[in-house]
Scaffold this active site. Sequence first.
Site, PDB file in Angstrom:
ATOM      1  N   VAL A   1       0.847  -1.197   0.000  1.00  0.00           N
ATOM      2  CA  VAL A   1       0.000   0.000   0.000  1.00  0.00           C
ATOM      3  C   VAL A   1       0.879   1.242   0.000  1.00  0.00           C
ATOM      4  O   VAL A   1       1.701   1.440   0.896  1.00  0.00           O
ATOM      5  CB  VAL A   1      -0.938   0.010   1.225  1.00  0.00           C
ATOM      6  CG1 VAL A   1      -1.822   1.254   1.204  1.00  0.00           C
ATOM      7  CG2 VAL A   1      -1.803  -1.249   1.244  1.00  0.00           C
ATOM      8  N   LYS A   2       0.678   2.055  -1.013  1.00  0.00           N
ATOM      9  CA  LYS A   2       1.497   3.259  -1.200  1.00  0.00           C
ATOM     10  C   LYS A   2       0.787   4.449  -0.552  1.00  0.00           C
ATOM     11  O   LYS A   2      -0.335   4.799  -0.928  1.00  0.00           O
ATOM     12  CB  LYS A   2       1.700   3.496  -2.698  1.00  0.00           C
ATOM     13  CG  LYS A   2       2.889   4.350  -3.067  1.00  0.00           C
ATOM     14  CD  LYS A   2       3.079   4.311  -4.582  1.00  0.00           C
ATOM     15  CE  LYS A   2       4.261   5.125  -5.021  1.00  0.00           C
ATOM     16  NZ  LYS A   2       4.358   5.134  -6.508  1.00  0.00           N
ATOM     17  N   ILE A   3       1.476   5.059   0.419  1.00  0.00           N
ATOM     18  CA  ILE A   3       0.896   6.112   1.262  1.00  0.00           C
ATOM     19  C   ILE A   3       1.674   7.409   1.098  1.00  0.00           C
ATOM     20  O   ILE A   3       2.913   7.395   1.113  1.00  0.00           O
ATOM     21  CB  ILE A   3       0.949   5.681   2.750  1.00  0.00           C
ATOM     22  CG1 ILE A   3       0.211   4.368   2.980  1.00  0.00           C
ATOM     23  CG2 ILE A   3       0.423   6.779   3.663  1.00  0.00           C
ATOM     24  CD1 ILE A   3      -1.279   4.456   2.863  1.00  0.00           C
TER      25      ILE A   3
END
Length: 217
Positions: free
Chosen positions: A86-88
């Site tokens: 998951v890219k935050i």
Amino acid sequence: MKFFIDTANLEQIKEAQDLGILDGVTTNPSLMAKEGISGKEAILNHYKTICEIADGDISAEVLSTTYEEMIKEGEELAALHPNIVVKIPMIKDGVKALKYFSNKGIKTNCTLIFSAGQALLAAKAGATYVSPFLGRLDDISVDGMNLIEEIRIIFDNYMFDTEILAASIRSPMHIINCAKIGADVVTSPLASILNLLKHPLTDSGLAQFVADAKKMD
């Protein structure tokens, strides 16, 4: 050093995978839009397809900017495939989300890193990867490679498990310099990776070998 390809183009991902050096894929909303992919369903399906093509971690970016929305969206992305990361974004709520996902055992990639302080916060929150954008710093006359070196020193000082994922790669020399400094991962357009193959002496040497081999017939 791991090699990721930075694209949403399936043909380029297949080519990099077939080359035998691909360790993962990163994407972002701009790369999705470049491929004409829009709408939640289409984006999720595209991530699934990428996971079927490429081995290794696949970064899938949340489009939300509040903590609650990032958690909801990130959990949905993580459920798509075991390889999803998951890219935050590096914002206050993003740091909180990194900690949440870290506690849940969900891999994360903190994106849009432009300072060592940002990288330090992301590592403290348990990010799996931090993505310093060295090319964008170079674009404004700031040496992006210095940032990679600063983060490497800090992470080594405190033995953080967080990996440095050098992003915004502009050239093969970016890749080589990142390897020399000790970036754990580089994510690059396919063209920069393929340009590592090129050298005029290789071309001239091969041509000579081929010519000499023909004389032996």
